[in-house]
Write a protein that holds these residues in place. Structure first.
Motif: not given
Length: 212
Positions: A53, A55, A72-73, A88-93, A95-96
């Protein structure tokens, strides 16, 4: 009793004995082949992994560490050797999360256009008796590219994650982290100075502009 009769009786007894042994063997459970997985074994193997997990944040430099913000992104690519097999890509926070198979030497690469790429080495080898579903959280700070900054240290992983039998969990390789941090601090110090120089240059350019 004639010799032929005696011979016939002996052959019959041997034949009956052979049938008895064959019948007994047919009722025995065949030995398990350790190289063949049953459905239960396969299901259990699917529940054995390391879930990361992560960030990702934008670093502002060593002196401004508290000002980092989620990004993000950000592209997170997982390499098995030199071969990328998942991304994969991180989200707006920023995180992935993703699951890694056990018994692998993998590299997690974090990259975004305009930013310096960083990577983390992950060794997911776990003793057979300790296999389970594991979780590990990590934060990665990346910073914007800046002219004149030597980022040679980032060609190697900034950290290594390995399994600790004594703690029965995954953790950072502290010895490796301490060694790399010495070089990272030097790089961040230079980065901060270059940031200030760039900022002063921009401010000076604005001040020198003619007014109309």
């Amino acid at each position: 009793m004639t010799p032929n009769l005696i011979k016939y009786i002996i052959v019959s007894l041997l034949f009956i004995s052979a049938i008895g042994k064959g019948f007994a063997q047919s009722n025995q459970t065949p030995p398990k082949n350790p190289s063949v997985l049953t459905k239960a074994d396969s299901a259990k193997a699917k529940d054995q992994y390391l879930e990361i997990k992560a960030t990702v944040r934008q670093s502002k430099g060593e002196e401004k560490e508290g000002e980092s913000k989620p990004l993000d992104s950000v592209l997170v690519t997982i390499y098995n050797g030199d071969i990328p097999y998942s991304e994969l890509w991180t989200n707006k926070k920023g995180k992935c999360s993703f699951k890694l198979p056990l018994d692998k030497n993998l590299t997690i690469q974090v990259s975004k256009k305009g930013f310096v790429t960083k990577s983390i080495s992950v060794n997911t080898k776990v003793p057979f008796d300790d296999r389970d579903a594991f979780n590990f959280s990590c934060d990665v700070d990346i910073f914007e590219e800046i002219t004149g900054l030597d980022v040679t240290v980032l060609k190697s992983p900034i950290a290594k994650i390995t399994y600790s039998p004594s703690l029965a969990t995954f953790q950072y390789d502290i010895g490796y982290t301490n060694k790399v941090n010495v070089e990272l601090k030097k790089m961040y110090k230079k980065y901060y100075k270059l940031q200030e120089m760039k900022k002063d240059s921009v401010n000076t350019g604005v001040a020198d502009r003619p007014t109309h």
